[in-house]
Scaffold this motif. Structure first.
Motif, PDB file in Angstrom:
ATOM      1  N   SER C  28      -0.406 -10.245   2.907  1.00 41.37           N
ATOM      2  CA  SER C  28       0.118  -9.518   4.073  1.00 41.37           C
ATOM      3  C   SER C  28       0.596 -10.494   5.139  1.00 41.37           C
ATOM      4  CB  SER C  28      -0.978  -8.628   4.682  1.00 41.37           C
ATOM      5  OG  SER C  28      -1.324  -7.613   3.794  1.00 41.37           O
ATOM      6  N   GLN C 106      11.208  -6.628   5.350  1.00 42.88           N
ATOM      7  CA  GLN C 106      10.606  -6.739   6.676  1.00 42.88           C
ATOM      8  C   GLN C 106      11.491  -7.543   7.618  1.00 42.88           C
ATOM      9  OE1 GLN C 106       6.452  -7.870   6.611  1.00 42.88           O
ATOM     10  NE2 GLN C 106       5.970  -5.736   6.177  1.00 42.88           N
ATOM     11  N   GLU C 169       3.972  -1.847   9.220  1.00 47.19           N
ATOM     12  CA  GLU C 169       4.748  -0.878   8.440  1.00 47.19           C
ATOM     13  C   GLU C 169       4.298  -0.827   6.985  1.00 47.19           C
ATOM     14  OE1 GLU C 169       7.360  -0.754   6.130  1.00 47.19           O
ATOM     15  OE2 GLU C 169       6.999  -2.792   5.418  1.00 47.19           O
ATOM     16  N   VAL C 170       4.439   0.327   6.383  1.00 45.40           N
ATOM     17  CA  VAL C 170       4.056   0.481   4.986  1.00 45.40           C
ATOM     18  C   VAL C 170       5.234   0.968   4.149  1.00 45.40           C
ATOM     19  CG1 VAL C 170       3.191   2.819   5.402  1.00 45.40           C
ATOM     20  CG2 VAL C 170       2.382   1.544   3.435  1.00 45.40           C
ATOM     21  N   LEU C 174       6.169  -0.731   0.471  1.00 48.34           N
ATOM     22  CA  LEU C 174       5.755   0.115  -0.646  1.00 48.34           C
ATOM     23  C   LEU C 174       6.928   0.322  -1.599  1.00 48.34           C
ATOM     24  CD1 LEU C 174       3.354   1.623  -1.722  1.00 48.34           C
ATOM     25  CD2 LEU C 174       4.031   3.614  -0.399  1.00 48.34           C
ATOM     26  N   ASN C 179       3.527  -2.004  -4.582  1.00 45.17           N
ATOM     27  CA  ASN C 179       2.071  -1.954  -4.455  1.00 45.17           C
ATOM     28  C   ASN C 179       1.382  -2.357  -5.751  1.00 45.17           C
ATOM     29  OD1 ASN C 179      -0.390  -1.499  -3.194  1.00 45.17           O
ATOM     30  ND2 ASN C 179      -0.451   0.658  -3.800  1.00 45.17           N
ATOM     31  N   ARG C 185       0.387  -6.082  -3.412  1.00 37.06           N
ATOM     32  CA  ARG C 185      -0.425  -5.158  -2.623  1.00 37.06           C
ATOM     33  C   ARG C 185      -0.768  -5.805  -1.285  1.00 37.06           C
ATOM     34  NH1 ARG C 185      -4.575  -1.982  -5.895  1.00 37.06           N
ATOM     35  NH2 ARG C 185      -2.550  -1.158  -6.537  1.00 37.06           N
ATOM     36  N   THR C 186      -0.392  -5.147  -0.206  1.00 35.55           N
ATOM     37  CA  THR C 186      -0.678  -5.671   1.129  1.00 35.55           C
ATOM     38  C   THR C 186      -1.726  -4.793   1.800  1.00 35.55           C
ATOM     39  OG1 THR C 186       0.969  -4.308   2.211  1.00 35.55           O
ATOM     40  CG2 THR C 186       1.716  -6.435   1.354  1.00 35.55           C
ATOM     41  N   THR C 188      -1.361  -2.760   4.280  1.00 41.35           N
ATOM     42  CA  THR C 188      -0.928  -1.385   4.563  1.00 41.35           C
ATOM     43  C   THR C 188      -0.758  -0.573   3.284  1.00 41.35           C
ATOM     44  OG1 THR C 188       1.360  -2.140   4.644  1.00 41.35           O
ATOM     45  CG2 THR C 188       0.201  -1.951   6.746  1.00 41.35           C
ATOM     46  N   THR C 189      -0.243  -1.189   2.219  1.00 41.73           N
ATOM     47  CA  THR C 189      -0.097  -0.395   0.993  1.00 41.73           C
ATOM     48  C   THR C 189      -1.464  -0.120   0.389  1.00 41.73           C
ATOM     49  OG1 THR C 189       0.265  -2.349  -0.399  1.00 41.73           O
ATOM     50  CG2 THR C 189       2.221  -1.287   0.515  1.00 41.73           C
ATOM     51  N   ALA C 192      -2.729   2.865   2.181  1.00 44.04           N
ATOM     52  CA  ALA C 192      -2.101   4.082   1.676  1.00 44.04           C
ATOM     53  C   ALA C 192      -2.729   4.481   0.344  1.00 44.04           C
ATOM     54  CB  ALA C 192      -0.592   3.859   1.516  1.00 44.04           C
TER      55      ALA C 192
END
Lengths: 289, 242, 233
Positions: C28, C106, C169-170, C174, C179, C185-186, C188-189, C192
């Motif tokens: 991330s 991003q 942000e996701v 995503l 993801n 995979r971060t 935020t994801t 989620a």
């Protein structure tokens, strides 16, 4: 003054190095999970297989045997097939027979191999306003929900589960387009989101058993209808056409498909249990599946 | 080896500037020889600042001509005239860095920059202020730094636009001392000023502007003792000039 | 579920020695910081150029950039997805579903923020510096390095705003990252995903860690720029 300038330069250099590190990372040969030089394939699959934890169980076994890393993107079946169609995955592993057959017929990939099935369950609030608890007749249960206009959450995302749900409404003789009202709520999201929403609205929802069993936020929800033959949910796996997409890693992808339908892969699937319950039932040898 | 070719005399001819249909400067002409202090005086809006900016090359005249003895007043790649503004423009850096920035901008080598910067700070007794953030210095210190910064560039001509109008009497006196020192070194000064006492103290020659036109060009003492025009007489007497 | 569960989940994540979790945090930060650095490298000069240049349609460009500050992440993600997909114009690079694709998406989100704020700051600063710089011969684009350097502490705010947008942000990551566990995979994801699995305490725990990280980075940058600004005046 001089030291301050030096600090800033050092900071800037660090940031640039970080960017370089990511650029390095992003090359197909390197991953954060494995050292450089790893072989990998990309599989577009469904939320049910990912959210239920099946892949976490079987992929390490496959990797230990072959050294091939499998990167799984979890999407609805329709979206996963699109990903394959665009050539953004090597393998598609989904559950919607009609859509799969069309995918193969259109030449986007194949041949389709049957892998396993699980089953859908009708989830609803314990208060059960439609009075269907304990029924083994999914069609009758859906009619009762429609008659009582009890809230029902639909995935609405072209996923395999969504398509299965639509088929069941048709089997029940209910024309959703004509009869649906505010009780029928399409959310256009994955299985987990649908369950969260149903929990929040005390609504009925069709779910695959695997996701339901691994789902933690059950609240007042429970299984109300299960065991109907019509609720069986067949999974198929397909190689994305290397003729259409030259970059598809045919050999490694085929190795994964072959392993999944082999006795060893089938046993790995059967061995996966949540809370003592088997979620997926391998049936690669069932010629009709 | 510095090229010592002089950019003077400066010959200003028919300088005219129009903006928004208004003629703000109307045919100003004068010649500037080497040395001395020339004061531009006149009421607000008479065209003093415009004249300075056009001489320095910051603005282009609508008509007329600013003619240096050497094209644009640039000798061997170095601009030999500099300018100090009413409100000193201080970069968000130390006093020293402000001087170094200007010297780098005009293309001096690193060692030349350092040497000249040290010399400028020493010359005007500002070595103690070298590492102070320029924008946190007092108004007087800022204006002195602006002049030191200009001096470091070794200009032959220095334009100053009301350099002390925002300063208290003490700071004004320090700035005037700096200007007299520059004059003694042979730097040719051209300054706009509202302060008639200052003009009497510093200037050798007065250019009196009114409503965009050059009304009088006279030695300072002559201008104040026997103004030739009615407008100049009224201005010196402190009356409103129209 | 209650908050203590979430807090203990957060605590467990941070101190549990879970390598998968540290890898997620690392990814991330790397993705977001890379995007911010890229956006700064492009956006600072571009914003300064937009502040100083005069050309027909400049007003329209400014309105466009200001408007793009509100670009929905999913739209940015979709655009990058379509461009990087194997069936898209840059498909042959094979970047879809990689961290590089996430950086690109991003960057697209952060860039308008950096350009818009830089443009405003540099325009104001130039108003103050213009005559002095012109006197030194620094006209047009030659004024840019001085203006960017002198605006550095204020510009840090622009970059922080961009960092905040990217780290939170996701939608974009995503779509273009997919993801993938252990690879794209971060924070935020993962949040989620855990939400969709109904593991709300773990999701909230991840959220707490993310907020703490963001706060920490903001605090450090803010403090640094305040100290610097005090020095520079």
């Amino acid at each position: 003054m001089l030291t301050k300038r030096h600090l800033m330069t050092a900071g800037a250099a660090l940031l640039v190095l970080g960017a370089a590190a990511v650029a390095q990372d992003s090359r197909p040969s390197a991953t954060t999970a494995a050292p450089a030089g790893t072989r990998f394939i990309t599989v577009a699959s469904t939320t049910s297989t990912v959210d239920s934890g099946l892949f976490n169980h079987i992929l390490p076994l496959f990797k230990a045997k072959t050294g091939i890393e499998v990167r799984v993107i979890s999407q609805g079946t329709g979206q996963a097939l699109d990903t394959g169609r665009r050539g953004d995955a090597d393998v598609v592993f989904v559950h919607a027979r009609a859509a799969e057959d069309k995918f193969v017929a259109d030449g986007h990939g194949g041949p389709r191999r049957a892998v396993m099935y699980n089953d859908f369950v009708l989830i609803g609030p314990k208060s059960d306003p439609a009075g269907i608890k304990g029924s083994r007749d999914i069609v009758a249960a859906l009619r009762a929900i429609q008659t009582k206009a009890a809230p029902f959450v639909s995935r609405g995302d072209r996923s395999g589960t969504h398509q299965a749900e639509l088929t069941l409404w048709r089997d029940a003789g209910i024309d959703l387009a004509a009869t649906r009202g505010s009780w029928y709520r399409e959310i256009g999201q994955g299985m987990g989101a649908a369950l969260n929403t149903a929990g929040g609205m005390n609504a009925y929802v069709l779910a695959d058993r695997g996701t339901w069993l691994s789902f933690r936020n059950r609240g007042d929800l429970d299984i109300l209808v299960e065991g109907d033959k019509r609720l069986f949910n067949q999974y198929g796996i397909m190689l994305v056409s290397p003729q259409r997409h030259a970059h598809v890693k045919q050999a490694d992808a085929q190795a994964f498909i072959d392993w999944v339908v082999s006795p060893e892969g089938q046993k790995a699937i059967a061995d996966y249990k949540v809370g003592g319950q088997q979620l997926f039932f391998p049936n690669a040898t069932d010629s009709g599946a | 080896m510095r090229d010592t070719t002089s950019i003077l005399p400066l010959s200003v001819e028919g300088l005219t500037f129009e903006a928004g249909g208004k003629r703000l400067l109307d045919g100003v002409g004068f010649a500037l020889a080497r040395g001395g202090v020339t004061a531009l005086i006149g009421p607000n809006g008479s065209g003093k600042s415009l004249t300075l900016r056009m001489c320095h090359g910051l603005m282009r005249p609508s008509a007329g001509h600013v003619g240096w003895a050497v094209a644009d007043g640039i000798v061997g790649g170095l601009k030999r005239h500099a300018m100090v503004f009413q409100k000193p423009v201080m970069l968000r850096r130390s006093a020293r860095a402000n001087i170094l920035h200007a010297l780098a901008a005009i293309g001096l080598s690193r060692s030349d920059r350092n040497a000249r910067c040290v010399a400028a700070l020493e010359r005007f007794g500002m070595t103690d202020l070298a590492t102070r953030p320029a924008r946190l210095m007092s108004g007087g210190e800022q204006q002195r730094l602006a002049i030191a910064r200009a001096w470091a560039m070794a200009p032959e001509v220095l334009f100053l636009d009301e350099p002390t109008s925002q300063l208290d009497p003490g700071a004004t006196r320090q700035v005037e001392e700096m200007l007299l020192a520059l004059k003694a070194e042979g730097v040719t000064l051209v300054m706009a000023s509202h302060d008639m006492g200052q003009v009497r103290r510093l200037a050798d020659r007065v250019l009196f502007l009114n409503r965009g036109g050059l009304v009088e060009d006279a030695p300072t003492s002559a201008f104040f003792e026997t103004p030739a025009s009615a407008e100049a007489r009224a201005f010196v007497a402190g009356d409103l000039v129209w | 579920m209650d908050v203590t569960q979430a807090l203990s989940a957060a605590f467990g994540l941070v101190f549990g020695g879970d390598h998968a979790f540290y890898a997620i945090v690392g990814l991330s930060l790397t993705v977001t910081l890379s995007a911010v650095v890229l956006a700064a490298l492009i956006g600072l000069p571009a914003g300064a150029l937009l502040a100083l240049a005069r050309f027909p349609g400049r007003g329209a460009v400014i309105v466009l950039v200001n408007g793009l500050m509100g670009l929905p992440p999913v739209v940015a993600g979709l655009i990058v997805f379509l461009v990087l997909s194997r069936s898209g114009p840059l498909g042959s690079l094979g970047l879809l579903f990689t961290p590089a694709a996430m950086v690109v998406a991003q960057t697209l989100l952060v860039l308008p923020i950096v350009i818009a704020i830089t443009r405003q700051l540099i325009e104001d600063l130039h108003g103050e510096y213009r005559e002095h710089l012109a006197s030194l011969g620094l006209t047009g684009i030659r004024a840019i390095p001085t203006l960017l350097w002198d605006g550095r502490f204020a510009l840090a705010t622009a970059i922080l705003a961009g960092f905040g947008r990217a780290s939170a942000e996701v939608g974009a990551v995503l779509i273009v990252g997919g993801n993938i566990a252990g690879y794209t995979r971060t924070m935020t994801t993962a949040i989620a995903l855990e939400t969709s699995k109904g593991d709300l305490p773990l999701a909230l725990g991840l959220g707490i860690v993310l907020i703490a990280l963001t706060l920490g980075i903001n605090a450090v940058t803010y403090a640094a720029s305040r100290v610097g600004a005090r020095f520079a005046g």
